[in-house]
Design a protein around this motif. Structure first.
Motif, PDB file in Angstrom:
ATOM      1  N   HIS A  59       0.867  -1.184   0.000  1.00  0.00           N
ATOM      2  CA  HIS A  59       0.000   0.000   0.000  1.00  0.00           C
ATOM      3  C   HIS A  59       0.901   1.230   0.000  1.00  0.00           C
ATOM      4  N   VAL A  60       1.235   1.723  -1.185  1.00  0.00           N
ATOM      5  CA  VAL A  60       2.185   2.831  -1.288  1.00  0.00           C
ATOM      6  C   VAL A  60       1.666   4.091  -0.609  1.00  0.00           C
ATOM      7  N   SER A  61       0.353   4.283  -0.589  1.00  0.00           N
ATOM      8  CA  SER A  61      -0.194   5.542  -0.094  1.00  0.00           C
ATOM      9  C   SER A  61      -0.468   5.548   1.408  1.00  0.00           C
ATOM     10  N   LEU A  62      -0.249   4.435   2.109  1.00  0.00           N
ATOM     11  CA  LEU A  62      -0.585   4.381   3.528  1.00  0.00           C
ATOM     12  C   LEU A  62       0.631   4.686   4.399  1.00  0.00           C
ATOM     13  N   PRO A  63       0.400   5.178   5.628  1.00  0.00           N
ATOM     14  CA  PRO A  63       1.501   5.600   6.508  1.00  0.00           C
ATOM     15  C   PRO A  63       2.106   4.439   7.288  1.00  0.00           C
ATOM     16  N   ALA A  64       3.331   4.063   6.938  1.00  0.00           N
ATOM     17  CA  ALA A  64       4.015   2.966   7.629  1.00  0.00           C
ATOM     18  C   ALA A  64       4.710   3.421   8.903  1.00  0.00           C
ATOM     19  N   ASN A  65       4.992   4.699   9.027  1.00  0.00           N
ATOM     20  CA  ASN A  65       5.777   5.199  10.152  1.00  0.00           C
ATOM     21  C   ASN A  65       4.941   5.289  11.426  1.00  0.00           C
ATOM     22  N   TRP A  66       5.630   5.166  12.548  1.00  0.00           N
ATOM     23  CA  TRP A  66       4.923   5.156  13.835  1.00  0.00           C
ATOM     24  C   TRP A  66       4.328   6.514  14.195  1.00  0.00           C
ATOM     25  N   ASP A  67       4.770   7.579  13.536  1.00  0.00           N
ATOM     26  CA  ASP A  67       4.162   8.886  13.803  1.00  0.00           C
ATOM     27  C   ASP A  67       3.010   9.161  12.839  1.00  0.00           C
ATOM     28  N   ASP A  68       2.552   8.121  12.126  1.00  0.00           N
ATOM     29  CA  ASP A  68       1.392   8.195  11.236  1.00  0.00           C
ATOM     30  C   ASP A  68       1.651   9.057  10.008  1.00  0.00           C
ATOM     31  N   THR A  69       2.909   9.121   9.580  1.00  0.00           N
ATOM     32  CA  THR A  69       3.226   9.817   8.340  1.00  0.00           C
ATOM     33  C   THR A  69       3.570   8.809   7.255  1.00  0.00           C
ATOM     34  N   ALA A  70       3.253   9.182   6.026  1.00  0.00           N
ATOM     35  CA  ALA A  70       3.577   8.343   4.874  1.00  0.00           C
ATOM     36  C   ALA A  70       4.805   8.905   4.178  1.00  0.00           C
ATOM     37  N   ASP A  71       5.710   8.022   3.783  1.00  0.00           N
ATOM     38  CA  ASP A  71       6.871   8.471   3.031  1.00  0.00           C
ATOM     39  C   ASP A  71       6.459   8.922   1.636  1.00  0.00           C
ATOM     40  N   ASP A  72       7.186   9.900   1.119  1.00  0.00           N
ATOM     41  CA  ASP A  72       7.007  10.351  -0.252  1.00  0.00           C
ATOM     42  C   ASP A  72       7.110   9.144  -1.189  1.00  0.00           C
ATOM     43  N   LYS A 322       1.391 -22.561  -4.022  1.00  0.00           N
ATOM     44  CA  LYS A 322       0.276 -21.615  -4.122  1.00  0.00           C
ATOM     45  C   LYS A 322       0.459 -20.385  -3.239  1.00  0.00           C
ATOM     46  N   LEU A 323       1.639 -20.241  -2.624  1.00  0.00           N
ATOM     47  CA  LEU A 323       1.872 -19.106  -1.737  1.00  0.00           C
ATOM     48  C   LEU A 323       2.469 -17.942  -2.509  1.00  0.00           C
ATOM     49  N   LEU A 324       1.955 -16.744  -2.231  1.00  0.00           N
ATOM     50  CA  LEU A 324       2.501 -15.501  -2.753  1.00  0.00           C
ATOM     51  C   LEU A 324       3.081 -14.720  -1.576  1.00  0.00           C
ATOM     52  N   ILE A 325       4.281 -14.170  -1.753  1.00  0.00           N
ATOM     53  CA  ILE A 325       4.976 -13.494  -0.651  1.00  0.00           C
ATOM     54  C   ILE A 325       4.634 -12.009  -0.691  1.00  0.00           C
ATOM     55  N   GLY A 326       3.981 -11.547   0.360  1.00  0.00           N
ATOM     56  CA  GLY A 326       3.621 -10.134   0.478  1.00  0.00           C
ATOM     57  C   GLY A 326       3.632  -9.725   1.929  1.00  0.00           C
ATOM     58  N   THR A 327       3.628  -8.419   2.181  1.00  0.00           N
ATOM     59  CA  THR A 327       3.858  -7.927   3.546  1.00  0.00           C
ATOM     60  C   THR A 327       2.735  -7.086   4.133  1.00  0.00           C
ATOM     61  N   ASP A 328       1.858  -6.533   3.307  1.00  0.00           N
ATOM     62  CA  ASP A 328       0.900  -5.512   3.758  1.00  0.00           C
ATOM     63  C   ASP A 328       1.618  -4.218   4.121  1.00  0.00           C
ATOM     64  N   SER A 329       2.810  -4.003   3.547  1.00  0.00           N
ATOM     65  CA  SER A 329       3.576  -2.791   3.857  1.00  0.00           C
ATOM     66  C   SER A 329       2.763  -1.530   3.549  1.00  0.00           C
ATOM     67  N   GLY A 330       2.998  -0.553   4.382  1.00  0.00           N
ATOM     68  CA  GLY A 330       2.185   0.659   4.397  1.00  0.00           C
ATOM     69  C   GLY A 330       1.350   0.693   5.659  1.00  0.00           C
ATOM     70  N   ASN A 331       1.071  -0.480   6.237  1.00  0.00           N
ATOM     71  CA  ASN A 331       0.518  -0.514   7.585  1.00  0.00           C
ATOM     72  C   ASN A 331       1.634  -0.190   8.572  1.00  0.00           C
ATOM     73  N   THR A 332       1.261   0.334   9.733  1.00  0.00           N
ATOM     74  CA  THR A 332       2.249   0.824  10.689  1.00  0.00           C
ATOM     75  C   THR A 332       3.264  -0.256  11.053  1.00  0.00           C
ATOM     76  N   GLY A 333       4.533   0.087  10.912  1.00  0.00           N
ATOM     77  CA  GLY A 333       5.614  -0.809  11.274  1.00  0.00           C
ATOM     78  C   GLY A 333       6.002  -1.802  10.206  1.00  0.00           C
ATOM     79  N   ALA A 334       5.299  -1.804   9.079  1.00  0.00           N
ATOM     80  CA  ALA A 334       5.642  -2.692   7.956  1.00  0.00           C
ATOM     81  C   ALA A 334       6.168  -1.805   6.837  1.00  0.00           C
ATOM     82  N   TYR A 335       7.482  -1.871   6.599  1.00  0.00           N
ATOM     83  CA  TYR A 335       8.166  -0.892   5.768  1.00  0.00           C
ATOM     84  C   TYR A 335       8.416  -1.414   4.354  1.00  0.00           C
TER      85      TYR A 335
END
Length: 437
Positions: A59-72, A322-335
């Motif tokens: 999720h490129v548009s979601l804030p991964a940082n603990w201060d609830d900010t999203a990286d550019d 049948k497994l696809l490797i993904g992280t849900d990055s963009g959620n807090t703490g998943a970079y």
């Protein structure tokens, strides 16, 4: 292995995804593979050539940082490249940052990862209890659907924004038996016409489920691609028989931060690549954590159990390819980028025998999925004569979470030090996007 000063011709490299017993000579011209020929048998210790990693749930548009900010988005792109992730599937809200991504790519001296996205996700309407569908809580638009007309509008709108597949948010947010319901959920009637309309339009549909029952309903309605593995129980052989042909994404890294201790955070953020690519305020924050958030919010036991179920179910699908490797990055703490390598280690655990299969699914399997969501269903192997020369070189025996020895995108070697400098310069220029989101 020998290479030219600029890594083009590769002599005596192993390519396990083609033949685990052979070594190959590889040539690249004008950014494409022009020769991939076996040249002998493996003797042990050879550098391994694999396709670039594919992040199958970001999720490129979601804030991964603990201060609830999203990286550019320009930083996000470089974070992926730094860690050897060359293809990204964005599952939620990419159009929100599309312009910034495109502008950054046009101006960048470093190749960007390839990206495919769904547009905006589709979710349920608000129910009688006042609960909204999953996705409404995030700082990105979603389509709330109740009728076929709603879905038709969502599909047209997403196509106009460059989306090539449909993401459906179905879960009510429960993770374990008796855990609280958080969201409204699409009705079976809506699930049925969503699967039917997507199939009629030739659009691949991916659905977000948590529980075995949700997964059953979605499968019965025609869905075969699931954005997460089941997390409310470990499936047995009889359960798996119900899901023939289904594929599941792992996403352990996106769920784990809620239950991590301060020591676990410090260890997790201490690997090579974190300081070079991530906001160091996250490390400062972790150093002050006294107890897991799961304890504070009363979900430590259920979240811990959910992660264990997810991992066991992921490994069952790994055995079936049948497994696809993904992280849900963009959620807090998943970079972005960094957590993809964490995902591989979380899946491996203490079982070294899983490494080859995990590497294969993270590269060849993920790339074929990326191509499928892009509209290419040929299933062609990414390492072939005539294909774009995008790959990672790995030292055998290194942890799955270790950085590749080198990354090449379209025949262009990636200079990690230059990438780290570019990220630092973007941060110094003031790229906190909290206000913009």
């Amino acid at each position: 292995m020998t290479t030219n000063a600029e890594p083009r011709d590769l002599l005596g490299v192993a390519i396990p995804s083609l033949d685990p017993e052979a070594v190959y000579d590889v040539a690249v011209e004008d950014g494409v593979f022009t020769r991939i020929e076996p040249s002998g048998a493996r003797g042990g210790g050879e550098t391994e050539l694999w396709p670039g990693y594919t992040e199958t749930h970001a999720h490129v548009s979601l804030p991964a940082n603990w201060d609830d900010t999203a990286d550019d988005p320009r930083i996000v792109a470089l974070q992926y490249v730094y860690h050897g992730v060359t293809h990204v599937v964005d599952m939620f809200g990419f159009p929100l940052v599309d312009d910034a991504w495109a502008a950054g790519r046009a101006a960048s001296a470093v190749p960007y990862p390839e990206l495919v996205h769904c547009g905006y996700a589709a979710t349920a309407m608000t129910n009688a209890a006042g609960l909204t569908g999953h996705g409404v809580e995030f700082p990105a638009p979603v389509h709330m659907i109740a009728t076929e007309t709603d879905l038709e509008h969502a599909i047209r709108s997403n196509i106009d924004r460059g989306g090539t597949f449909l993401k459906v948010m179905f879960t009510d947010g429960t993770e374990q038996p008796d855990s609280p319901v958080k969201f409204s959920r699409l009705s079976r009637r809506v699930l049925e016409f969503t699967a039917r309309i997507a199939a009629d339009r030739g659009i691949t549909a991916v659905i977000d489920c948590n529980t075995l029952q949700e997964t059953r309903w979605a499968y019965e309605c025609g869905f075969r691609l699931f954005a997460h593995t089941v997390r409310d129980r470990t499936l047995d052989a009889a359960d798996w028989k119900e899901f023939e042909g289904a594929r599941f994404v792992s996403t352990l890294a996106g769920l784990r931060p809620m239950i991590m201790t301060g020591d676990e955070f410090r260890a997790e953020y201490g690997r090579e690549g974190f300081a070079e690519t991530q906001d160091l305020r996250n490390l400062e924050f972790a150093q002050a954590i006294e107890k897991p958030y799961g304890i504070e919010f009363g979900c430590q036991e259920t979240r811990t159990a959910a992660l264990a179920d997810m991992r066991r179910n992921a490994l069952a699908t790994l055995r079936e390819g049948k497994l696809l490797i993904g992280t849900d990055s963009g959620n807090t703490g998943a970079y972005h980028g960094y957590s993809f390598l964490s995902e591989l280690d979380l899946l491996r655990g203490d079982d070294a025998s899983l490494e080859g299969a995990l590497r294969h699914q993270a590269t060849v399997g993920g790339r074929r999925y990326f191509d499928e969501l892009s509209g290419d269903t040929s299933g062609a192997h990414p390492l072939r004569v005539g294909a774009t020369a995008t790959y990672n070189l790995h030292a055998p025996g290194r942890p799955l979470s270790a950085l590749p020895l080198s990354t090449v995108i379209g025949g262009v070697p990636i200079d990690r030090r230059a990438v780290a400098r570019a990220i630092a310069e973007l941060r110094a220029a003031g790229t906190d996007r909290k206000e913009e989101l």
